[in-house]
Design a protein around this motif. Structure first.
Motif, PDB file in Angstrom:
ATOM      1  N   MET A 136       0.891  -1.196   0.221  1.00 45.87           N
ATOM      2  CA  MET A 136      -0.070   0.061   0.037  1.00 45.87           C
ATOM      3  C   MET A 136       0.971   1.470   0.208  1.00 45.87           C
ATOM      4  O   MET A 136       1.880   1.255   1.003  1.00 45.87           O
ATOM      5  CB  MET A 136      -0.708   0.108   1.064  1.00 45.87           C
ATOM      6  N   THR A 137       0.622   2.169  -0.911  1.00 46.97           N
ATOM      7  CA  THR A 137       1.337   3.410  -1.035  1.00 46.97           C
ATOM      8  C   THR A 137       0.889   4.613   0.028  1.00 46.97           C
ATOM      9  O   THR A 137      -0.384   4.629  -0.060  1.00 46.97           O
ATOM     10  CB  THR A 137       1.289   4.012  -2.468  1.00 46.97           C
ATOM     11  N   THR A 138       1.743   5.022   0.677  1.00 50.61           N
ATOM     12  CA  THR A 138       1.403   6.146   1.775  1.00 50.61           C
ATOM     13  C   THR A 138       2.268   7.654   1.174  1.00 50.61           C
ATOM     14  O   THR A 138       3.197   7.472   0.405  1.00 50.61           O
ATOM     15  CB  THR A 138       1.879   5.786   3.144  1.00 50.61           C
ATOM     16  N   THR A 145      -1.530  16.729   1.693  1.00 54.39           N
ATOM     17  CA  THR A 145      -1.205  15.329   1.567  1.00 54.39           C
ATOM     18  C   THR A 145      -0.333  15.250   0.320  1.00 54.39           C
ATOM     19  O   THR A 145      -0.851  15.555  -0.697  1.00 54.39           O
ATOM     20  CB  THR A 145      -2.218  14.207   1.516  1.00 54.39           C
ATOM     21  N   ASN A 146       1.117  14.992   0.215  1.00 46.93           N
ATOM     22  CA  ASN A 146       1.840  14.881  -0.748  1.00 46.93           C
ATOM     23  C   ASN A 146       1.804  16.260  -1.478  1.00 46.93           C
ATOM     24  O   ASN A 146       2.054  16.412  -2.740  1.00 46.93           O
ATOM     25  CB  ASN A 146       1.315  13.826  -1.737  1.00 46.93           C
ATOM     26  N   GLY A 147       1.907  17.176  -0.636  1.00 45.29           N
ATOM     27  CA  GLY A 147       2.175  18.523  -1.221  1.00 45.29           C
ATOM     28  C   GLY A 147       0.832  19.151  -1.750  1.00 45.29           C
ATOM     29  O   GLY A 147       0.660  20.243  -2.273  1.00 45.29           O
ATOM     30  N   ILE A 148      -0.334  18.418  -1.638  1.00 44.74           N
ATOM     31  CA  ILE A 148      -1.627  18.888  -2.098  1.00 44.74           C
ATOM     32  C   ILE A 148      -2.530  19.110  -1.183  1.00 44.74           C
ATOM     33  O   ILE A 148      -2.945  18.199  -0.192  1.00 44.74           O
ATOM     34  CB  ILE A 148      -2.583  17.783  -3.142  1.00 44.74           C
ATOM     35  N   PRO A 149      -3.241  20.246  -1.159  1.00 45.21           N
ATOM     36  CA  PRO A 149      -4.068  20.643   0.155  1.00 45.21           C
ATOM     37  C   PRO A 149      -5.404  20.029  -0.125  1.00 45.21           C
ATOM     38  O   PRO A 149      -6.036  19.991  -1.065  1.00 45.21           O
ATOM     39  CB  PRO A 149      -4.392  22.104  -0.166  1.00 45.21           C
ATOM     40  N   ILE A 150      -5.807  19.186   1.021  1.00 44.03           N
ATOM     41  CA  ILE A 150      -7.008  18.574   0.872  1.00 44.03           C
ATOM     42  C   ILE A 150      -8.218  19.050   1.815  1.00 44.03           C
ATOM     43  O   ILE A 150      -9.396  18.502   1.708  1.00 44.03           O
ATOM     44  CB  ILE A 150      -6.860  16.886   1.146  1.00 44.03           C
ATOM     45  N   PHE A 151      -7.788  19.832   2.929  1.00 44.95           N
ATOM     46  CA  PHE A 151      -8.675  20.357   3.913  1.00 44.95           C
ATOM     47  C   PHE A 151      -8.191  21.542   4.478  1.00 44.95           C
ATOM     48  O   PHE A 151      -6.972  21.752   4.878  1.00 44.95           O
ATOM     49  CB  PHE A 151      -8.965  19.651   5.031  1.00 44.95           C
TER      50      PHE A 151
END
Length: 204
Positions: free
Chosen positions: A1-3, A107-113
């Protein structure tokens, strides 16, 4: 599984370094267009090292139709050192566990919240295990708990202009960070009654 690397930042009111905070009338820190200073004492603090779980429920369920409800979420933090204990006076964030703090998750440099804290809860077990849960809401959730003063809207406004008019009102505590299109529908004037819910009006 990739994290992927995840950053959870809470805007605590850390003002231990006032030399980095913008101050009106200060000969150095009160001058515009020079050195950048923090606008207030609240600065982002990465708590990802304590994070054990992050979950969200998005507010949009249909890609085309229906209203968009507020999104909610929670962040579970390891509290075995009492760093998130609101009663621990020696804690670095003591006195700062309040609703309305800005919280961002990337997450991974991308804003999600990007939202606000709604509630802090803590659990303690006899084994010594202790967790702190930070419940979150987005800015629609904040608007859902606000009410209008009585006012009359302007006839002939495009829908995007009307939304901006709502968010710019003094009694509406809306973020200045926004991107709203002009809209495609022309709206009539209406009388908004005192105590009307802001989010319900926007959804309408």
């Amino acid at each position: 599984m990739t994290t992927f690397p995840t950053t959870v930042e809470v805007w605590f009111g850390l003002s231990a370094t006032p030399s980095a905070v913008f101050t009106l009338d200060d000969a150095v820190r009160g001058v515009l267009d020079t050195t950048s200073y923090t606008l207030s004492g609240e600065v982002p603090t990465d708590v990802a090292g304590y994070t054990t779980n992050v979950s969200f429920t998005r507010g949009k369920t249909s890609p085309l139709f229906g209203s968009i409800d507020p999104a909610s979420g929670s962040v579970t933090l390891n509290n075995e050192t009492r760093v998130f204990d609101p009663l621990y006076t020696a804690g670095p964030y003591y006195g700062d566990f309040k609703p309305g703090k800005r919280v961002t998750v990337t997450t991974n440099g991308i804003p999600i919240f990007d939202g606000r804290s709604r509630e802090w809860t803590n659990s303690y077990e006899t084994s010594g295990r202790s967790l702190s849960q930070l419940r979150l809401e987005d800015l629609l959730g904040l608007l859902g708990r606000q009410e209008f003063d009585a006012w009359t809207t302007t006839a002939g406004e495009l829908s995007g202009t009307r939304v901006s008019s709502v968010l710019d009102r003094g009694e509406v505590l809306a973020s200045a960070s926004r991107a709203i299109g002009a809209g495609a529908s022309t709206l009539q004037a209406d009388n908004v009654s005192w105590g009307s819910n802001v989010l319900n009006y926007l959804q309408l």
